[in-house]
Write an enzyme that holds these catalytic residues in place. Structure first.
Site, mmCIF file in Angstrom:
data_model
loop_
_atom_site.group_PDB
_atom_site.id
_atom_site.type_symbol
_atom_site.label_atom_id
_atom_site.label_comp_id
_atom_site.label_asym_id
_atom_site.label_seq_id
_atom_site.Cartn_x
_atom_site.Cartn_y
_atom_site.Cartn_z
ATOM 1 N N PRO A 99 -1.357 -10.823 -1.162
ATOM 2 C CG PRO A 99 -2.909 -12.408 -0.449
ATOM 3 C CD PRO A 99 -2.121 -11.978 -1.636
ATOM 4 C CD GLU A 131 -4.726 -21.994 -2.330
ATOM 5 O OE1 GLU A 131 -4.087 -21.748 -1.298
ATOM 6 O OE2 GLU A 131 -5.898 -21.638 -2.505
ATOM 7 C CG ASP A 152 -3.799 13.306 -4.415
ATOM 8 O OD1 ASP A 152 -4.745 13.851 -4.959
ATOM 9 O OD2 ASP A 152 -2.972 12.577 -4.980
ATOM 10 N NE ARG A 154 -4.959 10.291 -8.560
ATOM 11 C CZ ARG A 154 -4.591 11.185 -7.641
ATOM 12 N NH1 ARG A 154 -3.473 11.017 -6.952
ATOM 13 N NH2 ARG A 154 -5.317 12.255 -7.408
HETATM 14 N N1 ADE Z 1 -3.939 -10.835 -4.565
HETATM 15 C C1 ADE Z 1 -4.864 -11.395 -3.772
HETATM 16 N N2 ADE Z 1 -5.160 -10.608 -2.747
HETATM 17 C C2 ADE Z 1 -4.387 -9.480 -2.877
HETATM 18 C C3 ADE Z 1 -4.217 -8.301 -2.124
HETATM 19 N N3 ADE Z 1 -4.891 -8.075 -0.999
HETATM 20 N N4 ADE Z 1 -3.334 -7.391 -2.559
HETATM 21 C C4 ADE Z 1 -2.628 -7.617 -3.676
HETATM 22 N N5 ADE Z 1 -2.738 -8.707 -4.435
HETATM 23 C C5 ADE Z 1 -3.616 -9.651 -4.042
#
Ligand code: ADE
Length: 246
Positions: free
Chosen positions: A88, A115, A168, A153
């Site tokens: 994230p 974590e 797309d 794809r």
């Molecule tokens: N791992 C945990 N959350 C994630 C996300 N939002 N994007 C990519 N990998 C992740």
């Protein structure tokens, strides 16, 4: 394209045996190798994680195991092969990034869990950090499948219809418009007349207007970057006066 995925949960990747991903593998376009990170551990218990320095909750994936896994996987890969950590904290995935990744012969994708991973893995062996959106998943596996699907794809021969990827949503900076199939009338809703006729330039013009209308309503932020003609800009002014409640 060869994609190596490094994960603690290889069995999560069974969806990659279905539909278009199956086809991509069947026609030899995708060589997917899902590798268990624990196969790169050296102790009897196959330990892949450890407690964090400085305290705090959660476990951290160990640098020695991960760097070994990445280095052995890269093996004979061409220089410049992306090593992507799904997280994230990464740059947010998009169609443009999918196109960029589709140019490579090989990709390595690392899925984190717990974590997170020891920061030195990012410094030593990871070239790219990618997030699929501003929310936190329990691990990188689902995110890795999202990225792989969007990349694969785009590879030649994977989508049936010629030019399907070019049409797309996002390919030209706007969303796709609506689609219809038979019957002509369904629960009182009629397929737009223009689509029932054979006037291709009228159909194209109608589709473009619908695509712009949908983008205006759902993702106006995209229109800031899209290349629009004067006529199309005029259309936007028209949409602004439309009833958006329907
Ligand atoms: N791992 C945990 N959350 C994630 C996300 N939002 N994007 C990519 N990998 C992740």
């Amino acid at each position: 394209m060869r994609i190596d995925v490094l994960t603690l949960f290889p069995s999560m990747f069974t969806p990659m045996n279905e539909s278009m991903m199956w086809k991509a593998r069947d026609i030899g376009t995708l060589d997917l190798r899902v590798r268990d990170i624990r196969d790169f551990t050296t102790d009897r218990h196959r330990t892949a994680d450890d407690i964090p320095y400085g305290g705090g909750g959660g476990m951290i994936m160990k640098p020695d195991v991960l760097v070994r896994a990445i280095e052995e996987t890269l093996d004979d890969a061409p220089a410049g092969t992306p090593v992507i950590y799904m997280s994230p904290q990464g740059r947010v995935f998009s169609h443009a990034i999918a196109q960029e990744l589709a140019q490579h012969e090989r990709l390595v994708i690392l899925c984190g869990h717990y974590e997170g991973i020891d920061e030195r893995v990012l410094e030593l062996a990871v070239t790219d950090e990618i997030s699929i959106g501003d929310y936190v998943l329990t691990g990188g596996e689902l995110a890795a499948m999202v990225v792989m699907d969007a990349v694969v794809r785009l590879l030649p021969g994977v989508l049936g219809a010629e030019g399907a990827a070019e049409r797309d949503s996002h390919a030209d900076g706007v969303l796709e418009g609506p689609h219809y199939t038979r019957p002509t009338v369904f629960r009182g809703l009629v397929v737009p007349e223009v689509l029932q006729g054979g006037n291709h330039s009228a159909i194209e013009a109608w589709r473009r207007e619908q695509a712009l209308r949908r983008t205006w309503r759902n993702r106006p932020d995209l229109l800031m970057k899209a290349e629009l003609s004067e006529d199309e800009k005029y259309l936007l002014a028209k949409f602004a006066n439309e009833d958006t409640t329907r």
